[in-house]
Design an enzyme around this catalytic site. Sequence first.
Site, PDB file in Angstrom:
ATOM      1  N   HIS A  97     123.380 -29.183 119.979  1.00  0.00           N
ATOM      2  CA  HIS A  97     124.685 -28.705 119.523  1.00  0.00           C
ATOM      3  C   HIS A  97     124.485 -27.475 118.636  1.00  0.00           C
ATOM      4  CE1 HIS A  97     128.496 -28.511 117.391  1.00  0.00           C
ATOM      5  NE2 HIS A  97     129.011 -29.181 118.418  1.00  0.00           N
ATOM      6  N   GLU A 169     129.612 -24.221 125.575  1.00  0.00           N
ATOM      7  CA  GLU A 169     130.351 -24.316 124.317  1.00  0.00           C
ATOM      8  C   GLU A 169     130.135 -23.026 123.514  1.00  0.00           C
ATOM      9  OE1 GLU A 169     131.461 -27.998 122.001  1.00  0.00           O
ATOM     10  OE2 GLU A 169     129.574 -27.486 121.053  1.00  0.00           O
TER      11      GLU A 169
HETATM   12  P1  PGA Z   1     135.898 -28.593 118.086  1.00  0.00           P
HETATM   13  O1  PGA Z   1     134.323 -28.917 118.163  1.00  0.00           O
HETATM   14  O2  PGA Z   1     136.531 -29.285 119.244  1.00  0.00           O
HETATM   15  O3  PGA Z   1     136.330 -29.105 116.769  1.00  0.00           O
HETATM   16  O4  PGA Z   1     136.017 -27.101 118.213  1.00  0.00           O
HETATM   17  C1  PGA Z   1     133.678 -28.999 119.380  1.00  0.00           C
HETATM   18  C2  PGA Z   1     132.239 -29.334 119.193  1.00  0.00           C
HETATM   19  O5  PGA Z   1     131.649 -28.948 118.174  1.00  0.00           O
HETATM   20  O6  PGA Z   1     131.628 -29.995 120.064  1.00  0.00           O
END
Ligand code: PGA
Length: 255
Positions: A97, A169
Amino acid sequence: MNKKILAGNLKMNLLSPLERERYLNGLKKELKNKKFENTTLVLCPPFVHIEAFGKSVGKKVALGAQDVFAEIQGPYTGEISPLMLKNTGCEYVIVGHSERRRYFSESDYEVNLKALSAMRNGIRPIICVGETREERETHAILQVITRQVRGAMENVNRVKARDFVIVYEPVWAVGTDVIPSSDEVLGAKLLIKKILVGLFGSQHGQETPIIYGGSVNVKTLRQVCIDPGMSGALVGRESLNPREFVRMAEILEKG
Ligand code: PGA
């Protein structure tokens, strides 16, 4: 058909058993009489809550962790073994992440070791890749994503590729409410797919689910997930609200 995946990353929240129980009670209420045939719901609570989640909603929601260590056992103070996760009922683990890459300097090499170790112990790694704002502004997306995906998937056996999940992401979309256009997400998906096909061949390289993460909610889900044909979503903040989480699952289920 492969099921879609809606994964909730609860991050460092639910600070007490009381808060956890409140959350779980809310979730049970929302899940009551609902059945998801095309969507796998996954929740990744803090380690200390995993067992309680399993006991409470483990039949309807698959369990995941937010991180894992690559070694199985031994003198690694503070770390969590993939085998511990497996034996506690986890089926998934988030690896790499952006918050771990940023605050704990996790490298692509470590991400790879963790993902391989999780896999060997029967846990599906959900690997996060994505560019920062600076990398986006300097048009480095291609290099960054190529490096991260290739790095994470090093030494993965091609027949196992389908058991990994890749999350596109974009770091600038995490926690911000700023989201990419459907075309941007589609571009990233095609790029990741191309890299995977390059690594694993056209048959196996197409099978790894690619999902989207970053400011997903019931309003943004269509733009960042359904329209670009993603295989699901990773949700941060909005997964802390059981009603919204289940609503997203319902939208995905139909979409
Ligand atoms: P968020 O976070 O949906 O609060 O933007 C997503 C994540 O960090 O996986």
